[in-house]
Scaffold this active site. Structure first.
Site, PDB file in Angstrom:
ATOM      1  N   CYS A 382       0.835  -1.206   0.000  1.00  0.00           N
ATOM      2  CA  CYS A 382       0.000   0.000   0.000  1.00  0.00           C
ATOM      3  C   CYS A 382       0.872   1.259   0.000  1.00  0.00           C
ATOM      4  O   CYS A 382       1.467   1.597  -1.015  1.00  0.00           O
ATOM      5  CB  CYS A 382      -0.975  -0.025   1.176  1.00  0.00           C
ATOM      6  SG  CYS A 382      -2.336   1.158   0.994  1.00  0.00           S
ATOM      7  N   HIS A 508      -3.498  -4.989  -0.034  1.00  0.00           N
ATOM      8  CA  HIS A 508      -2.988  -5.550   1.225  1.00  0.00           C
ATOM      9  C   HIS A 508      -3.022  -7.074   1.165  1.00  0.00           C
ATOM     10  O   HIS A 508      -4.009  -7.692   1.569  1.00  0.00           O
ATOM     11  CB  HIS A 508      -3.838  -5.063   2.406  1.00  0.00           C
ATOM     12  CG  HIS A 508      -3.607  -3.640   2.782  1.00  0.00           C
ATOM     13  ND1 HIS A 508      -2.740  -3.260   3.785  1.00  0.00           N
ATOM     14  CD2 HIS A 508      -4.125  -2.484   2.278  1.00  0.00           C
ATOM     15  CE1 HIS A 508      -2.734  -1.936   3.896  1.00  0.00           C
ATOM     16  NE2 HIS A 508      -3.567  -1.439   2.992  1.00  0.00           N
ATOM     17  N   GLU A 510      -1.638  -9.217   2.994  1.00  0.00           N
ATOM     18  CA  GLU A 510      -1.579  -9.881   4.306  1.00  0.00           C
ATOM     19  C   GLU A 510      -2.933 -10.368   4.797  1.00  0.00           C
ATOM     20  O   GLU A 510      -3.024 -11.323   5.582  1.00  0.00           O
ATOM     21  CB  GLU A 510      -0.957  -8.947   5.356  1.00  0.00           C
ATOM     22  CG  GLU A 510      -1.784  -7.736   5.766  1.00  0.00           C
ATOM     23  CD  GLU A 510      -1.547  -6.490   4.925  1.00  0.00           C
ATOM     24  OE1 GLU A 510      -1.793  -5.377   5.414  1.00  0.00           O
ATOM     25  OE2 GLU A 510      -1.118  -6.639   3.760  1.00  0.00           O
TER      26      GLU A 510
END
Length: 532
Positions: A382, A508, A510
């Site tokens: 990001c 993102h 994750e």
């Protein structure tokens, strides 16, 4: 089958692990063949945590449908391996907002709007909605905060009423408390647990199971005492001791028959939980032979929970290569051009995560420059992608003063600019580009190799985007745009071809990582870091 409802409450202190307990129980029930959904009720008045400081709340976890939610939803998704949605995190702010809208529409027919029944009915509707919309066999609801907090009272009253609404056989209450060990006295104390349960019972809720957080084994006589004073069976006093890894908790709870107790109480006829794969995971995690050191360069590193999903995704990738992850938390405010080599000495990889605001920005840019010039594996997320673009523009293209319009609106080279649809947006909360969006990958790139696919879907949380006016001149210098929106308009992934591993994403990654299924960018990043 009638949907069953389990409520997890907490007492004595916060951060006892209610979320991990709820997630672990969800995993056990899923492995028994049950369809499980799970939600978190947060008593704060914010509509969501999207505008809250990470120091106040930890990370903001984003769901597929773009909800900005509590970090416990990350635990839920990782443990149970399900994708949750906006209905999985309910706050007091959302409840009151809905009640006030109904009042303005005249839905209450001129009646006086009160906490009971109007607010409590709205809370109950959110509980039942979770079951209806997912067709779940079991709905697990965690109530945030601790018993005794004034903010939690409407939620506790609502879940008390639910037992009367749908019957005692369809509802179960699990209460998480603390048994402190007093080193000076050399003994454990059950009194805080007794008082917490007393407080809960005064509100009309009798817990069926008490999960006690403890550093040391709880003596049998103490379990008997808790059972006697709290009016539950002795085998329903469950120990939650500190574990070597979070993923060991479901196995610890299963060993104490928590899932069996739940199934008996709720009259659930189901198979025994097959935890073979989970046991293999835990065995692997506890016996990792390799080690990789990753520098995480951010401005909230004093509170690691601000980057919880990033840290977990790194660990998941490490499991795939039998490697433990040693995260070096680097405060970007402390990084300068003069000390960057010292700050990042000895690391195998560098990660710059997401964030907002100008604090610590230049330190992150210096860390990215160091990774690029020293050929150290780099992953940007990001804001990390945006700063990688800015660093390249400044130091390779020579565009002096290049920056993001978010940080410096007067920059002569706005490498990162506001998304067109954001230009007239005034509200800060809930207005970012949020949730799951497609990304088209370019053949022959690191990104395409990592995903082994043409189109991927990842979760986003941003308001600014790469400025396409600079795309051509950056490409000419070797800056590759390997992932874009399907129409090619929005840059999603950038990478460097003349570097062992340098890749950054606007999304993102994750948020979709799982302990047995690491996210591709993290997996490749750790593999490259191990090769270094």
């Amino acid at each position: 089958m009638t949907t069953k409802y389990i409520f997890v409450t907490g007492g004595v202190v916060s951060s006892l692990g209610k979320g991990i307990t709820a997630a672990s129980l969800g995993r056990l029930l899923k492995n028994r063949g049950m369809k499980v959904t799970i939600q978190k009720f947060d008593p704060y008045i914010n509509v969501d945590p999207g505008t809250m400081s990470p120091y106040q709340h930890g990370e903001v976890f984003v769901t597929d449908d773009g909800a900005e939610t509590d970090l416990d939803l990350g635990h839920y998704e990782r443990f149970i391996d399900i994708n949750l949605n906006k209905n999985s995190n309910v706050t007091t702010g959302k409840i009151y907002s809905s009640v006030l809208k109904k009042e303005r529409r005249g839905d209450y027919l001129g009646g006086t709007v009160q906490v009971i029944p109007h607010v409590t009915n709205e809370i109950k509707e959110r509980v039942f909605r979770a079951g209806r919309e997912t067709n779940a066999d079991v709905v697990i609801t965690e109530i945030g905060g601790t018993v005794g907090d004034i903010e939690s009272l409407p939620f506790l009253e609502a879940i008390r009423q639910i037992k009367s609404d749908i019957g005692v056989d369809n509802v179960m209450y699990i209460h998480c408390t603390l048994i402190p060990y007093l080193a000076a006295a050399g003994e454990m104390k059950s009194k805080p647990t007794q008082h917490s349960v007393k407080e809960l019972r005064s509100l009309g809720i009798q817990p069926n199971v008490i999960v006690v957080r403890t550093e040391k084994p709880v003596p049998e006589e103490m379990k008997e005492k808790i059972a006697l004073f709290c009016d539950i069976r002795k085998d329903s006093v469950i120990e939650a001791r500190d574990a070597d890894t979070l993923y060991e908790v479901p196995l610890d709870l299963q060993a104490q028959n928590l899932d069996e107790i739940v199934c008996d109480h709720l009259n659930l006829s189901c198979q025994e939980a097959d935890m073979t794969e989970w046991k293999s995971l835990v065995e692997k995690v506890k016996n990792l032979s390799g080690l990789v050191k990753i520098a995480l360069v951010g401005k909230y590193v004093a509170l690691p929970d601000a980057y919880l999903s990033v840290a977990e995704a790194l660990r998941h990738a490490g499991y795939a290569f039998d490697a433990d992850i040693n995260i070096k938390w680097v405060d970007s405010e402390d990084v300068t051009a003069e000390n960057v080599a010292e700050q990042l000495q000895g690391v195998d990889g560098i990660l710059v995560p997401g964030g907002f605001g100008d604090r610590g920005i230049e330190g992150k840019i210096e860390a990215i420059r160091y990774a690029r010039e020293q050929k150290i594996p780099f992953l940007g997320i990001c804001l990390g992608m945006q700063l990688a673009s800015i660093e390249f523009a400044r130091n390779v293209l020579g565009l002096e003063g290049a920056h993001s319009a978010e940080i410096n609106p007067d920059t002569p080279h706005p490498i990162i600019d506001l998304l067109p649809e954001q230009k007239d947006v005034e509200d800060m909360g809930g207005t970012l580009r949020l949730g799951l969006y497609p990304c088209k990958l370019k053949n022959g790139t690191l990104a395409q190799s990592a995903y082994n696919d043409q189109v991927i879907y990842e979760r986003h949380r941003h308001r600014y985007e790469f400025n396409n006016q600079y795309r051509e001149q950056m490409e000419a210098k070797g800056f590759m745009f390997s992932g874009t929106s399907p129409d090619g308009r929005l840059v999603e992934i950038v990478e460097l071809g003349d570097h062992p591993f340098f890749i950054a994403s606007q999304f993102h990654p994750e948020f979709v990582s799982r302990p047995t299924r690491p996210q591709p960018l993290f997996r490749e990043f750790i593999q490259a870091s191990l090769r270094k």
